[in-house]
Design a protein around this motif. Sequence first.
Motif, PDB file in Angstrom:
ATOM      1  N   THR A  83       7.904  68.354  27.812  1.00  0.00           N
ATOM      2  CA  THR A  83       7.687  67.008  28.334  1.00  0.00           C
ATOM      3  C   THR A  83       8.106  66.905  29.797  1.00  0.00           C
ATOM      4  O   THR A  83       7.367  66.367  30.630  1.00  0.00           O
ATOM      5  N   LEU A  84       9.277  67.427  30.118  1.00  0.00           N
ATOM      6  CA  LEU A  84       9.736  67.393  31.509  1.00  0.00           C
ATOM      7  C   LEU A  84       8.882  68.303  32.385  1.00  0.00           C
ATOM      8  O   LEU A  84       8.584  67.972  33.538  1.00  0.00           O
ATOM      9  N   TRP A  85       8.481  69.438  31.843  1.00  0.00           N
ATOM     10  CA  TRP A  85       7.603  70.366  32.556  1.00  0.00           C
ATOM     11  C   TRP A  85       6.282  69.666  32.912  1.00  0.00           C
ATOM     12  O   TRP A  85       5.833  69.712  34.055  1.00  0.00           O
ATOM     13  N   CYS A  86       5.693  68.983  31.946  1.00  0.00           N
ATOM     14  CA  CYS A  86       4.449  68.242  32.192  1.00  0.00           C
ATOM     15  C   CYS A  86       4.668  67.110  33.195  1.00  0.00           C
ATOM     16  O   CYS A  86       3.792  66.837  34.026  1.00  0.00           O
ATOM     17  N   THR A  87       5.808  66.453  33.128  1.00  0.00           N
ATOM     18  CA  THR A  87       6.131  65.384  34.069  1.00  0.00           C
ATOM     19  C   THR A  87       6.070  65.891  35.504  1.00  0.00           C
ATOM     20  O   THR A  87       5.539  65.214  36.397  1.00  0.00           O
ATOM     21  N   ASN A  88       6.592  67.077  35.739  1.00  0.00           N
ATOM     22  CA  ASN A  88       6.609  67.643  37.090  1.00  0.00           C
ATOM     23  C   ASN A  88       5.191  67.845  37.623  1.00  0.00           C
ATOM     24  O   ASN A  88       4.892  67.501  38.768  1.00  0.00           O
ATOM     25  N   PHE A  89       4.322  68.399  36.794  1.00  0.00           N
ATOM     26  CA  PHE A  89       2.916  68.568  37.192  1.00  0.00           C
ATOM     27  C   PHE A  89       2.244  67.208  37.397  1.00  0.00           C
ATOM     28  O   PHE A  89       1.524  67.001  38.375  1.00  0.00           O
ATOM     29  N   PHE A  90       2.475  66.311  36.455  1.00  0.00           N
ATOM     30  CA  PHE A  90       1.834  64.992  36.455  1.00  0.00           C
ATOM     31  C   PHE A  90       2.104  64.240  37.752  1.00  0.00           C
ATOM     32  O   PHE A  90       1.186  63.720  38.393  1.00  0.00           O
ATOM     33  N   PHE A  91       3.356  64.199  38.174  1.00  0.00           N
ATOM     34  CA  PHE A  91       3.679  63.462  39.396  1.00  0.00           C
ATOM     35  C   PHE A  91       3.271  64.228  40.645  1.00  0.00           C
ATOM     36  O   PHE A  91       2.828  63.618  41.622  1.00  0.00           O
ATOM     37  N   ASP A  92       3.377  65.553  40.621  1.00  0.00           N
ATOM     38  CA  ASP A  92       2.925  66.336  41.778  1.00  0.00           C
ATOM     39  C   ASP A  92       1.416  66.227  41.978  1.00  0.00           C
ATOM     40  O   ASP A  92       0.919  66.332  43.095  1.00  0.00           O
ATOM     41  N   LEU A  93       0.684  66.030  40.884  1.00  0.00           N
ATOM     42  CA  LEU A  93      -0.774  65.899  40.953  1.00  0.00           C
ATOM     43  C   LEU A  93      -1.204  64.426  40.925  1.00  0.00           C
ATOM     44  O   LEU A  93      -2.332  64.102  40.540  1.00  0.00           O
ATOM     45  N   GLU A  94      -0.306  63.538  41.306  1.00  0.00           N
ATOM     46  CA  GLU A  94      -0.574  62.107  41.486  1.00  0.00           C
ATOM     47  C   GLU A  94      -1.167  61.448  40.235  1.00  0.00           C
ATOM     48  O   GLU A  94      -2.111  60.658  40.331  1.00  0.00           O
ATOM     49  N   ALA A  95      -0.609  61.797  39.089  1.00  0.00           N
ATOM     50  CA  ALA A  95      -0.977  61.192  37.807  1.00  0.00           C
ATOM     51  C   ALA A  95      -2.431  61.430  37.422  1.00  0.00           C
ATOM     52  O   ALA A  95      -3.005  60.665  36.655  1.00  0.00           O
TER      53      ALA A  95
END
Length: 170
Positions: A83-95
């Motif tokens: 979940t935290l791993w995905c969060t990092n990608f999600f915010f770096d890729l502007e949701a």
Amino acid sequence: MKQLILITGGARSGKSKYAERLALTLSPTPIYLATSRIWDEEFHQRVLRHQADRGPEWTNIEEDKELSRHQVEDRVVLIDCVTLWCTNFFFDLEADTDKTLEAVKQEFDRFVTQNATFIFVTNEIGMGATSENAIQRKFTDLQGWVNQYIAAKADKVVLMVAGIPLVVKG
């Protein structure tokens, strides 16, 4: 030796403790791969407590996105958490859910090509009410799709409920 285990459940369901105990039954010196970024001082203190609880038998690695940079060949590695791993990608890729899902799948596939035992911990965040927040709804969808992707490739899936492991696959 290669094995992929997914441990999922809600917040405070006992996922991490179960995963740590499992890793220690499989290896006297497992790797703990922590995916979280440190957001604030309270979270930093939480991370320090978790590290202290683990003990010297663990090799601790902090990696927020590029898991495949780390060689874990012939080891038992606990990845906490998806979940935290995905969060990092999600915010770096502007949701952007599509870009995030593709990036996470590609990185996951690169990482698990190694001959190792992988224990992934993740959250079932979509089991509650639907959020009124559009970003949260997008992330909940993303997390569900990533969990499905990993579960499909897993040899074993365990759902934690109130500290009780329920094997749903394997």
